[in-house]
Scaffold this motif. Structure first.
Motif, mmCIF file in Angstrom:
data_model
loop_
_atom_site.group_PDB
_atom_site.id
_atom_site.type_symbol
_atom_site.label_atom_id
_atom_site.label_comp_id
_atom_site.label_asym_id
_atom_site.label_seq_id
_atom_site.Cartn_x
_atom_site.Cartn_y
_atom_site.Cartn_z
ATOM 1 N N ALA A 1 0.941 -1.256 -0.123
ATOM 2 C CA ALA A 1 0.116 -0.034 -0.022
ATOM 3 C C ALA A 1 0.792 1.204 0.104
ATOM 4 O O ALA A 1 0.554 2.390 -0.694
ATOM 5 C CB ALA A 1 -1.048 -0.056 1.179
ATOM 6 N N VAL A 2 1.949 1.184 0.549
ATOM 7 C CA VAL A 2 2.897 2.266 0.903
ATOM 8 C C VAL A 2 3.369 2.692 -0.500
ATOM 9 O O VAL A 2 3.625 3.845 -0.864
ATOM 10 C CB VAL A 2 3.872 1.990 1.703
ATOM 11 N N LYS A 3 3.507 1.679 -1.238
ATOM 12 C CA LYS A 3 3.884 1.752 -2.824
ATOM 13 C C LYS A 3 2.980 2.040 -3.814
ATOM 14 O O LYS A 3 3.206 1.945 -4.927
ATOM 15 C CB LYS A 3 4.809 0.455 -3.070
ATOM 16 N N GLY A 4 1.655 2.225 -3.336
ATOM 17 C CA GLY A 4 0.541 2.627 -4.032
ATOM 18 C C GLY A 4 -0.041 1.363 -4.803
ATOM 19 O O GLY A 4 -0.927 1.610 -5.561
ATOM 20 N N CYS A 5 -0.123 0.283 -4.137
ATOM 21 C CA CYS A 5 -0.980 -0.706 -4.276
ATOM 22 C C CYS A 5 -2.667 -0.440 -3.669
ATOM 23 O O CYS A 5 -2.523 0.209 -2.650
ATOM 24 C CB CYS A 5 -0.652 -2.022 -3.532
ATOM 25 N N LEU A 6 -3.401 -0.874 -4.466
ATOM 26 C CA LEU A 6 -4.884 -0.233 -4.142
ATOM 27 C C LEU A 6 -5.463 -1.636 -3.561
ATOM 28 O O LEU A 6 -5.472 -2.707 -3.983
ATOM 29 C CB LEU A 6 -5.759 0.157 -5.285
ATOM 30 N N TYR A 7 -6.343 -1.527 -2.188
ATOM 31 C CA TYR A 7 -6.810 -2.592 -1.478
ATOM 32 C C TYR A 7 -8.306 -2.671 -1.391
ATOM 33 O O TYR A 7 -8.783 -1.371 -1.027
ATOM 34 C CB TYR A 7 -6.264 -2.708 -0.134
ATOM 35 N N VAL A 8 -8.950 -3.664 -1.817
ATOM 36 C CA VAL A 8 -10.494 -3.538 -1.717
ATOM 37 C C VAL A 8 -10.717 -4.921 -0.979
ATOM 38 O O VAL A 8 -10.421 -5.983 -1.802
ATOM 39 C CB VAL A 8 -11.131 -3.591 -2.978
#
Lengths: 566, 696
Positions: free
Chosen positions: A298-305
């Protein structure tokens, strides 16, 4: 999960990579791909991180297990052909757990405090202080999201309930009370030989011929007595199958591999100043690992759902190539690559014929791989198996409990100081490889019967019913329950079982194919093999990208802020 | 810390060290000016703290701080709070210095000094120590300081013993911890503390403990050291014992005026020749003792007053303790038969160097016969020359064997203390022997072999009075030979051990000893020596031993051995004729033990290596005119300073001036040129024969 609130649409709708499931391999891949500047969408149908690697509250564990135990539901009425250019291939779930057997002997207590438990679905598991998972955590800076405690000792158990400490270091050999002087001498000389060999000392080199021979033969050649052989093979090198019975042994260890295992163990002892043993266990349970890598991603920009089931695979009508997925919300999301949790498999709608290229690939992809099963058990007790020590590993080598036992059974006791259970309680994780569910049950039961007092159902219910007042703490409960006359408590000092969950888990492997699928938790104690497989999957989908390049070490994220990459 | 390889400094490190030196020099200059002017202001004292933090080895600075503290404490307005704050400051400075170098002698000593003032809390000290012992568990400074703290706190030895155990469990390669254990146990034994009343109970447990370390890692030396200490505790009896004497119990000594003989009932082994008008009584103890005097040893006889007897220790050093003590009885002038009774230790005062009282009073008696002088012999003796050559010896014939054996029986050592060799000691040894045989069956291990050899020897010696033979000497000799090959760096040590065991074996029974006894020419023709010569030649001995069984020897052939030293030979007070021909003696100072042999008349030191080596490596081990031990003696002698030749040969002067030699062979040594020989003649005016030439 039927009354999921309406989803807001996901934006953007196109990604480099979609990862479904937040198990450890998926989370590592998501983090690695994000680090490599890929746009990643990470989905999980569950409301929590970790999938089959998660740590769950007591009440949630049985429902998670049973939700993955049913046969795949027949695909819903095929949504025929969409008006657009894609074919839809429905996802189905695989039955991954079977023979789920939950026993509650103290329902009130445990139900009330369900959320105080973090039970590992894939236990028993530890991290060796010098293994690949620790290296990966340190290299990626993911360790900042986690805290660990030392697993203090390893024991070897026998069928009489004794736990013998494993003399795994010079100091431990010196201190050991069960080894004779000659045994101490032989064992230490063997360790020195291995150390000398690993250090490349010329005069103690182990010959190539020996390295290629079975480890057990080499140990025999070194004149090690059976007791020590068993310590080395099963409690240090962590062999799964009976090494001395080639008929049943599926993983005959070569000397070379055995020595690598010893080297790993040896490097693990004393690596961290405040870790007394070779192993670490994460506070709040093993599920923290997956979550930490997700944070890293997430810190590196991954989107979580989360809470987002996927229903179907979108395939190009003409080429049969993967295009994207359809979410339960109805939204279609597109990506170059897809990583699937082992839960899912793709079924072909009956009667419909998929495009040719896909047809060739699919049968292979949906093949159920048979690598046997692993039987797992989780027990909760209110006293430690061994006084004065709370977190430790026990190994039951093959044939140590009964003659037909062909695999090692491992047990990990974790106490409340690791925030996995109510204060004063202990969680025992047990596992053993097996061919079928019955065999697996027998193995787990053998350990439980040796170490624990299993209350009769009626009695325990009565005891529980007699408890009128609300119980404030587990410690209080402990006294009240034992005074209420558990017959076994008085005679033997075996801990009484409060709750147990027994289940068998399929050992599906990761697949690198038309669509990449991650593996289920394996039968090992640590994550080394899983990390290897994960690395291979990453290489397959991004052959040109480095798996967590070194630069990420030099610039570790101190806080959770996403800093722009240079 | 251990195991840190030295690295060459990087340029920036060197620059830093230069800068540090400059800063230090400036500080030091300022510091010395404060120190010399006795300025103890706050700034001045702070400056010394700064200096010590950079360089904890600055002893002057520590001493300055001590003076400063004394200065503050002597102020009239000083109150307890003020004292405490001054001393706390000191402790803080020490702690900072120790952080810089935790092996600084000065810093640890200063801390002791401060704590000894008694105003500071000592509880903190253990916490500090824990920190330092965590950083380096073998740091002996910390361990030393720990002993000091434990003593100041009156912390029990038992608690400290437990602490060593914990440290050993953490890492058993810890000399300091094992050492402290031996110190604590010794203290507990001495105190006879609860549970430590007898070694019998404690030592087997300690053996069990150390076995775990030795078997786990036989290559680690720390455990072996502790084992050696345990072995010593097992073997050594606390109180000293009288091992043997001359004359022995029941001897018949025949004295002729000017000489003494065993006379008509001719016992060649007890024959003694003396031309000094006296004969010696020799007491040989099993360990060095002090306090032997006419009040602790009583000699009852008709011709000497006990109070007149002067007991002298026989030792290389000038110390007042020795294993061997000698007194000289004057030979009565008239024809007389008299019995001499010697009682040892009936009144207190004989104390071993370890501080244990001689607690087994013993008594022996012998008879003395006196006959008038026979003039003939004295005339013969003038021109007589003794030659210890092969052709001059003959082995005892069968007809005389019986009488020889009879007289030899007199020599057998009567030991009245056999019961003190308690069972548990030999049981413990037997157990150890079994244990190390097992270790050696597992692996080849030098120190294991050495230990086994020591154990076997100790066992033999302990059970000797009962078994009357050394069961294991062959095995021990084999082990020693083996070790010489395995461990060439310590060859000489094993060689010495080998020699000692061989000598023990030779002297263990009369049969084996008789094989080395020879008759010199025609026994009655010699007036200088007794008729029996003990020949221990060609045995490749590198060291001499078993003296307690050889006190009777008057004629000794040690030729063709590998002796580098003859330490201990001073015990053989009856020696009158000695051959050291063809050995490896390297210096004149190696002959020091001979100075104490008042009866020595014939000496052969030919074909040694005296003078080969310009530097005498034994000089600092033996006493010399440069050392305190003999300095006062040689100063009395005016001749040294007056004669240039003697000044150049002070060693020769010092060694030979006390000799009463008739005959000396020195040929075959580098030193023995004509000039040197002329010096010898000057030093020894009584010498009649030098290198086979009669002197005018």
């Amino acid at each position: 999960m039927d009354d999921i609130p309406p989803y807001p649409p996901i934006d953007p709708t196109t990604f480099d990579l979609i990862v479904i499931g937040t198990g450890l391999p998926e989370s590592i891949i998501a983090a690695a791909a994000s680090t490599a500047s890929k746009s990643v969408l990470h989905l999980d149908p569950n409301p929590f991180y970790g999938s089959h690697f998660s740590s769950l509250p007591l009440a949630d564990l049985p429902s998670f297990l049973s939700s993955h135990s049913t046969s795949p539901s027949p695909p819903r009425s095929p949504s025929s052909d969409d008006p657009n250019e894609f074919s839809l291939l429905e996802f189905a779930t695989r039955p991954l757990y079977s023979s789920i057997d939950i026993s509650t002997f103290s329902p009130n207590l445990l139900d009330q405090h369900s959320r105080k438990f973090n039970l590992d679905v894939a236990g028993p598991r530890v991290l060796f202080c010098a293994d690949k998972s620790i290296e990966l955590l340190l290299r990626t800076g993911t360790n900042q999201y986690m805290e660990f405690k030392s697993v203090d000792a390893t024991f070897v158990g026998d069928n009489k309930g004794n736990l013998w400490s494993v003399p795994d270091s010079r100091a431990a050999i010196f201190k050991d009370k069960s080894l004779g002087l000659v045994e101490k001498n032989k064992l230490m000389r063997f360790f020195k030989l291995v150390q000398g060999h690993l250090a490349g000392e010329q005069d103690v080199k182990i010959s190539e011929e020996d390295l290629q021979s079975p480890f057990v033969d080499f140990l025999n050649k070194m004149g090690l007595p059976p007791k020590i052989k068993s310590f080395i093979l099963y409690a240090i090198a962590m062999a799964d199958y009976d090494q001395e019975d080639t008929g049943v042994c599926r993983d005959l260890l070569k000397t070379k591999d055995g020595i690598d295992q010893l080297a790993l163990y040896n490097a693990s002892i004393g690596r961290f100043q405040n870790a007394s043993g070779a192993f670490l266990y994460p506070i709040y349970g093993q599920g923290e690992l997956s979550q930490a890598f997700c944070r890293r991603a997430a810190v590196k920009g991954c989107l979580y759902v989360l809470r987002m089931p996927v229903t179907a695979l979108l395939v190009d009508k003409d080429t049969g190539c993967y295009k994207g997925v359809r979410l339960a919300s109805g939204q279609d999301i597109f990506s170059q690559k897809l990583i699937l949790d082992p839960t899912f498999k793709v079924t072909l709608p009956l009667g419909s014929s998929p495009p040719l290229p896909l047809k060739e690939k699919l049968p292979f992809f949906s093949l159920k791989d048979d690598k046997g099963k692993i039987a797992r058990g989780i027990c909760i007790t209110k006293t430690s198996l061994k006084p004065d020590i709370s977190n430790f590993l026990v190994v039951y080598p093959p044939r140590s409990l009964f003659p037909e036992q062909v695999t090692s059974i491992r047990l990990l006791q974790i106490a409340s100081n690791l925030a996995v259970c109510l204060p004063g309680m202990f969680v025992l994780y047990i596992s053993a490889l097996c061919n079928d569910d019955d065999q697996g049950k027998k193995l787990i039961h053998a350990v439980m019967n040796t170490l624990l007092t299993v209350p009769l159902d009626s009695e325990s219910n009565a005891a529980v019913q007699s408890e009128t007042a609300e119980i404030g703490s587990a410690v209080q409960d402990e006294t009240s329950e034992s005074s209420s006359g558990g017959p076994s408590d008085s005679g033997e000092e075996k801990p009484t079982l409060l709750w147990s969950a027994l289940y068998s888990q399929e050992l599906t492997l990761g697949q690198v194919d038309f669509i990449c699928s991650t593996p289920m938790p394996d039968g090992k104690l640590n994550y080394n093999d899983l990390i290897d497989t994960t690395f291979k999957i990453f290489q397959e989908i991004y052959p040109e990208e480095e798996f967590f390049p070194e630069t990420s070490l030099e610039n570790p994220e101190v806080d959770g802020d996403a800093s722009p990459e240079t | 810390m251990h195991g840190r390889p030295r690295k060459a400094p990087k340029p920036e490190e060197e620059a830093a060290s230069v800068a540090k030196a400059q800063k230090l020099r400036a500080l030091q200059t300022q510091f010395f000016s404060f120190h010399h002017n006795k300025i103890y202001t706050k700034e001045a004292v702070e400056l010394s703290a700064k200096l010590l933090e950079i360089n904890p080895e600055s002893y002057t600075a520590w001493n300055y701080r001590k003076l400063a503290v004394e200065h503050y404490l002597s102020q009239p307005d000083c109150n307890p709070d003020w004292i405490k704050s001054v001393l706390d400051d000191e402790l803080r400075v020490v702690e900072n210095a120790l952080r810089q170098n935790f092996k600084s002698y000065g810093a640890w000593h200063h801390r002791k000094w401060v704590i000894s003032k008694g105003h500071s809390s000592i509880d903190n000290e253990l916490r500090l120590l824990d920190k330092f012992q965590k950083a380096d568990s073998r740091n002996f400074h910390a361990w030393n300081y720990r002993r000091f703290v434990a003593e100041s706190m009156k912390r029990s030895e038992q608690d400290e013993l437990k602490y060593t155990e914990d440290m050993i469990y953490k890492n058993f390669s810890n000399y300091s911890a094992w050492h402290n254990r031996s110190v604590l146990l010794s203290a507990l034994f001495e105190k006879k503390a609860e549970g430590f009343l007898s070694k019998e109970k404690v030592l087997p447990e300690e053996y069990e403990f150390i076995h775990q370390a030795i078997f786990t890692d036989p290559d680690d030396q720390s455990g072996w050291f502790y084992h050696l200490w345990l072995l010593d505790q097992t073997v050594t009896t606390d109180s000293p014992l009288l091992a043997s004497s001359w004359p022995g119990h029941g001897y018949d000594v025949f004295l002729v005026e000017d000489r003494c003989y065993n006379g008509s009932a001719f016992s060649p082994f007890t024959a003694l020749h003396s031309d000094s008008g006296s004969f010696p009584i020799v007491l040989y103890f099993n360990q060095p003792v002090g306090g032997v005097s006419s009040s602790t040893v009583t000699v009852e006889c008709g011709f000497n007053k006990n109070e007149d007897l002067l007991w002298k220790p026989l030792s290389a050093s000038n110390s007042q303790t020795a294993r061997v003590w000698v007194a000289h009885l004057k030979i009565p002038s008239s024809d007389l038969l008299s019995t001499v009774e010697v009682s040892v230790g009936h009144s207190k005062g004989i104390i071993s160097t370890r501080g244990f009282e001689y607690s087994h009073p013993s008594m022996f008696s012998f008879k003395v016969h006196v006959q008038p002088m026979e003039r003939d012999f004295s005339q013969v003796s003038v021109a007589e020359s003794i030659s210890l050559r092969e052709e001059n010896f003959k082995i005892y014939g069968s007809q005389s064997e019986e009488s020889i054996i009879n007289s030899f029986n007199q020599l057998s050592i009567k030991n009245g203390h056999e019961s003190t060799a308690s069972n548990w000691r030999s049981e413990a040894l037997a157990k150890e022997i079994e244990c190390f045989r097992e270790l050696l069956s597992l692996m080849d291990c030098k120190i294991g072999k050495l230990t086994l050899a020591r154990l076997l020897m100790a066992y033999d010696v302990m059970s000797y009075p009962f078994a009357n033979k050394l069961v294991h000497s062959e095995e021990v000799l084999e082990l020693c030979s083996d070790l010489m090959k395995l461990d060439p760096t310590h060859y000489q040590y094993y060689k010495d051990e080998h020699s000692m065991v061989l000598l023990q074996k030779v002297t263990s029974s009369k049969e084996s000893l008789l094989q080395h006894c020879f008759q010199y020419k025609d026994s009655v023709s010699s007036a200088i020596c007794g008729p029996v010569c003990l020949r221990l030649n060609n045995l490749s001995l590198s060291r001499m031993g078993a003296f307690e069984k050889l006190l009777w020897v008057q004629m000794l052939d040690l030729s063709h051995n590998e002796l580098q030293s003859i330490e201990g030979l001073e015990a053989m007070q009856l020696l009158s004729c000695l051959s050291l021909r063809n050995n490896k003696l390297r210096s004149l100072t190696a002959l020091e033990p001979l100075r104490k042999l008042k009866l020595l008349r014939v000496l052969d030191i030919s074909y040694n290596q005296i003078g080969d080596h310009s530097i005498d490596t034994t000089r600092y081990l033996c006493s010399s005119p440069l050392s305190h031990s003999v300095g006062s003696e040689s100063n009395k002698d005016e001749t040294v300073t007056s004669d240039v030749a003697l000044i150049d040969n002070w060693e020769a002067f010092y060694i030979f001036k006390d000799f009463n030699l008739n005959q000396l062979e020195i040929v075959g040594n580098t030193i023995a040129d004509e000039k040197f020989k002329s010096v010898l003649v000057k030093i020894m005016p009584k010498l009649k024969q030098l290198d086979g030439k009669l002197l005018g």
